[in-house]
Scaffold this active site. Structure first.
Site, PDB file in Angstrom:
ATOM      1  N   ASN A 171       0.798  -1.240   0.000  1.00 38.94           N
ATOM      2  CA  ASN A 171       0.000   0.000   0.000  1.00 38.94           C
ATOM      3  C   ASN A 171       0.823   1.280   0.000  1.00 38.94           C
ATOM      4  OD1 ASN A 171       0.680  -0.595   2.696  1.00 38.94           O
ATOM      5  ND2 ASN A 171      -1.020   0.629   3.453  1.00 38.94           N
ATOM      6  N   GLU A 268       4.441  -4.105  12.267  1.00 37.92           N
ATOM      7  CA  GLU A 268       3.473  -3.016  12.076  1.00 37.92           C
ATOM      8  C   GLU A 268       2.286  -3.642  11.363  1.00 37.92           C
ATOM      9  OE1 GLU A 268       3.630  -0.155  13.345  1.00 37.92           O
ATOM     10  OE2 GLU A 268       5.744  -0.005  13.878  1.00 37.92           O
ATOM     11  N   CYS A 303      -3.234   1.649   6.921  1.00 40.99           N
ATOM     12  CA  CYS A 303      -3.369   1.015   8.229  1.00 40.99           C
ATOM     13  C   CYS A 303      -3.927   1.992   9.260  1.00 40.99           C
ATOM     14  CB  CYS A 303      -2.026   0.468   8.678  1.00 40.99           C
ATOM     15  SG  CYS A 303      -0.720   1.662   8.454  1.00 40.99           S
ATOM     16  N   GLU A 482       8.544   2.889  14.782  1.00 36.27           N
ATOM     17  CA  GLU A 482       9.281   3.264  13.579  1.00 36.27           C
ATOM     18  C   GLU A 482       9.328   4.785  13.488  1.00 36.27           C
ATOM     19  OE1 GLU A 482       7.284   1.001  10.336  1.00 36.27           O
ATOM     20  OE2 GLU A 482       9.003  -0.354  10.482  1.00 36.27           O
TER      21      GLU A 482
HETATM   22  P1  NAD Z   1       0.118  -9.170   3.775  1.00 36.91           P
HETATM   23  O1  NAD Z   1       0.311  -9.463   5.214  1.00 36.91           O
HETATM   24  O2  NAD Z   1      -0.743 -10.070   2.975  1.00 36.91           O
HETATM   25  O3  NAD Z   1       1.524  -9.178   3.020  1.00 36.91           O
HETATM   26  C1  NAD Z   1       2.590  -8.344   3.450  1.00 36.91           C
HETATM   27  C2  NAD Z   1       3.893  -8.943   2.973  1.00 36.91           C
HETATM   28  O4  NAD Z   1       4.101 -10.177   3.641  1.00 36.91           O
HETATM   29  C3  NAD Z   1       3.952  -9.247   1.478  1.00 36.91           C
HETATM   30  O5  NAD Z   1       5.246  -8.974   1.007  1.00 36.91           O
HETATM   31  C4  NAD Z   1       3.685 -10.744   1.445  1.00 36.91           C
HETATM   32  O6  NAD Z   1       4.244 -11.391   0.314  1.00 36.91           O
HETATM   33  C5  NAD Z   1       4.385 -11.193   2.705  1.00 36.91           C
HETATM   34  N1  NAD Z   1       3.891 -12.463   3.244  1.00 36.91           N
HETATM   35  C6  NAD Z   1       2.657 -13.003   3.092  1.00 36.91           C
HETATM   36  N2  NAD Z   1       2.593 -14.185   3.736  1.00 36.91           N
HETATM   37  C7  NAD Z   1       3.811 -14.386   4.315  1.00 36.91           C
HETATM   38  C8  NAD Z   1       4.362 -15.415   5.127  1.00 36.91           C
HETATM   39  N3  NAD Z   1       3.648 -16.487   5.483  1.00 36.91           N
HETATM   40  N4  NAD Z   1       5.632 -15.289   5.545  1.00 36.91           N
HETATM   41  C9  NAD Z   1       6.372 -14.210   5.207  1.00 36.91           C
HETATM   42  N5  NAD Z   1       5.911 -13.202   4.439  1.00 36.91           N
HETATM   43  C10 NAD Z   1       4.635 -13.285   4.007  1.00 36.91           C
HETATM   44  O7  NAD Z   1      -0.370  -7.663   3.708  1.00 36.91           O
HETATM   45  P2  NAD Z   1      -0.764  -6.794   2.427  1.00 36.91           P
HETATM   46  O8  NAD Z   1      -2.083  -7.304   1.937  1.00 36.91           O
HETATM   47  O9  NAD Z   1       0.364  -6.713   1.470  1.00 36.91           O
HETATM   48  O10 NAD Z   1      -0.934  -5.333   3.085  1.00 36.91           O
HETATM   49  C11 NAD Z   1      -2.087  -4.952   3.756  1.00 36.91           C
HETATM   50  C12 NAD Z   1      -1.934  -5.111   5.252  1.00 36.91           C
HETATM   51  O11 NAD Z   1      -0.801  -4.363   5.701  1.00 36.91           O
HETATM   52  C13 NAD Z   1      -3.107  -4.539   6.020  1.00 36.91           C
HETATM   53  O12 NAD Z   1      -3.519  -5.434   7.023  1.00 36.91           O
HETATM   54  C14 NAD Z   1      -2.555  -3.273   6.669  1.00 36.91           C
HETATM   55  O13 NAD Z   1      -3.146  -2.873   7.833  1.00 36.91           O
HETATM   56  C15 NAD Z   1      -1.134  -3.609   6.858  1.00 36.91           C
HETATM   57  N6  NAD Z   1      -0.325  -2.376   6.944  1.00 36.91           N
HETATM   58  C16 NAD Z   1       0.103  -1.941   8.182  1.00 36.91           C
HETATM   59  C17 NAD Z   1       0.829  -0.757   8.295  1.00 36.91           C
HETATM   60  C18 NAD Z   1       1.322  -0.267   9.638  1.00 36.91           C
HETATM   61  O14 NAD Z   1       2.205   0.566   9.673  1.00 36.91           O
HETATM   62  N7  NAD Z   1       0.802  -0.747  10.750  1.00 36.91           N
HETATM   63  C19 NAD Z   1       1.138  -0.032   7.169  1.00 36.91           C
HETATM   64  C20 NAD Z   1       0.689  -0.489   5.943  1.00 36.91           C
HETATM   65  C21 NAD Z   1      -0.039  -1.681   5.833  1.00 36.91           C
END
Ligand code: NAD
Length: 503
Positions: A171, A268, A303, A482
């Site tokens: 995102n 995060e 997020c 962070e």
């Molecule tokens: P996601 O958790 O599906 O994927 C994030 C990353 O993790 C990707 O690179 C993905 O390939 C990798 N991944 C997926 N499964 C994995 C595993 N089993 N082991 C290791 N890596 C793995 O999230 P998304 O759909 O890409 O992003 C949206 C999510 O991110 C939302 O829940 C959002 O709230 C969160 N987010 C949080 C913040 C924050 O600062 N708190 C900021 C931005 C997004």
């Protein structure tokens, strides 16, 4: 089908397709763009047209091993490089990215569907700002002297951890990457980034520009699915720390895998952030704050999105109607078009998930679903993943729309009358990432900031992550901070105590 180059500003029109051709199907390992060991790839789609823009490498444990080897080999030299020299190189890398910002912004808009003018340019400016902040903090990697005994010299030093794995979502990939790699690198660690398979190219290009400045292997980026590339990276025996931004479910899996190795983890994760509007709030300011806070120009894919708004009953109707009018003025359209305020969501999967939540709202007795804005009608956007900003009122607090992170342009608005009751409702969430309060009374504001169970609380504003303001969630929103000096010291160094007997 419309040629991508005709949608891009003439100044970048030929550079963007050329860059995508250069990056297609390649990781950044050492100082080179390399094909994945098994030569597997994944299509990356332009969410505005559903056309493939290029293929990303589908990394596997073989690529993880190569990237970790490169980072491990570079580690001793980088850790021994004087801290301020590391900072100087990171500052130079920031300048290289700033110089290429327009092309990277176009690539980001193309792969993520986020609007170029309202989102992508600003994201790169913030990414550069984060690098610059940490470059200047290099000389803060200080220890302490400890008053143990007059004849014993006791002090602490800060050491890097080794190879850091940084796993990113799609995102805001550039900002989130810099929040991880800038403090990690300045503190003397080497890094392997796992880019999001849904929007990898801006990440890889920004890192490639940095790698031109840094010693080979200090910064590496691999791409692939979470299962085949992300988890093998977490589990690699020479990865000494994992920093992750993404969903709660994946965060839990990473935390468990890291526990088996006893290595530190920063997480995060998601949010369901409340915005509380008191009756004395400046209404126009609060409406503008809700538009910004819901990140409607990013289709709500944030997020910290202010996705639960609690408005005092006295101003509820005016607030809802003014918010709908304000959101309706935002133009939904081609992310690459300068006139566009709101682009698309990132994937068909996300769109279907968001639409299912809207359908749930429509089925809920007593709820009202209001859509604002006009979907684009241009022929080349007919398969685009566009959604209208949606306001839902009258939901029960127990509704999944009120409790789960939607990550889309849906805001739920509730009314309140009793202050203690609204605080309890705001805090009744598994998440605790962010919260905002809107009032003109300082005592009310301070009392609310004390009671809100969230890591990032703002009054009369609704900003995104800001460099130099410590950022991180409570409860299931994550672990660690962070964006600040504290983040570098606490999460990317280890403290050693040295005691020298001089008697
Ligand atoms: P996601 O958790 O599906 O994927 C994030 C990353 O993790 C990707 O690179 C993905 O390939 C990798 N991944 C997926 N499964 C994995 C595993 N089993 N082991 C290791 N890596 C793995 O999230 P998304 O759909 O890409 O992003 C949206 C999510 O991110 C939302 O829940 C959002 O709230 C969160 N987010 C949080 C913040 C924050 O600062 N708190 C900021 C931005 C997004």
């Amino acid at each position: 089908m419309i040629n991508v180059a005709t949608r891009i500003n003439p100044a970048s029109a030929s550079a963007v397709p050329q860059l995508l051709t250069r990056l297609a199907g390649r990781h950044l390992i050492g100082d080179a763009l390399v094909r994945p060991a098994l030569d597997l790839t994944l299509d990356v789609l332009d969410p505005a047209t559903a056309q493939v823009i290029a293929s990303a490498p589908a990394g596997t444990s073989e690529d993880v091993a190569l990237a970790v080897d490169a980072a491990d080999k570079a580690y001793p030299g980088w850790a021994e490089t004087p801290a301020r020299e590391r900072g100087r190189l990171v500052a130079e890398a920031a300048r290289r990215i700033a110089a290429a910002s327009e092309i990277i912004a176009n690539v980001l808009a193309l792969e993520s569907g986020k609007a170029l003018r309202t989102e992508c340019r600003g994201e790169i400016a913030t990414a550069v700002d984060i690098l610059t902040l940490y470059a200047g903090l290099a000389s803060e990697l200080k220890g302490e002297t400890l008053p143990f005994h007059p004849s014993v010299l006791s002090f602490t030093t800060r050491e890097p951890l080794g190879v850091v794995a940084a796993i990113l979502p799609w995102n805001v990939p550039l900002v989130l990457m810099m929040l991880k790699i800038a403090p990690a690198l300045v503190a003397g660690n080497t890094v392997v980034v796992k880019a999001s398979e849904e929007a990898p190219f801006a990440t890889i290009e920004a890192a490639r520009l940095m790698a031109d400045v840094l010693p080979a292997g200090v910064l590496n980026v691999i791409c692939g699915t979470g299962r085949d590339c992300g988890m093998p990276l977490v589990e690699h025996p020479r990865v000494a720390k994992v920093t992750f931004t993404g969903s709660q479910a994946v965060g839990e899996a990473i935390y468990q895998a890291a526990a088996r190795k006893i290595i530190p983890v920063s997480l995060e994760l998601g949010g369901k952030s409340p915005m509380i509007i008191y009756p004395d709030a400046e209404l126009a300011q609060a409406v503008a704050g809700a538009v910004a806070g819901m990140r409607f120009t990013r289709q709500g894919q944030s997020c910290t999105a202010a996705s639960r708004i609690y408005v005092h009953a006295r101003c509820f109707d005016a607030f809802v109607s003014n918010l709908r009018d304000a959101v309706a003025t935002l133009k939904i359209g081609d992310p690459l078009d300068e006139a566009t305020d709101i682009g698309t969501v990132v994937s068909q999967r996300q769109k279907a998930k968001i639409e299912a939540y809207i359908a749930e709202g429509e089925r809920t007795p007593g709820a009202t679903v209001l859509r604002a804005g006009t979907l684009p009608s241009a022929a080349h956007l007919k398969d685009g993943l566009f959604l209208q900003p949606t306001i839902i009122t009258g939901l029960p607090d127990a509704s999944p729309l009120m409790r789960e992170e939607i990550f889309g342009p849906i805001v739920c608005i509730q009314s309140w009358e009793d202050e203690d009751d609204v605080m309890a409702r705001a805090n009744d969430s598994d998440f605790g990432l962010a919260a905002t309060v809107w009032t003109r009374d300082l005592r009310t504001a301070l009392k609310a900031t004390r009671h809100l169970d969230a890591g990032y609380v703002q009054v009369n504003q609704n900003l995104t992550i800001q460099p130099n303001l410590s950022y991180g969630g409570f409860k299931k929103s994550g672990l660690g901070k962070e964006a600040s000096l504290e983040a570098m010291l606490e999460h990317f160094t280890r403290k050693k105590t040295v005691v020298i007997d001089m008697r």
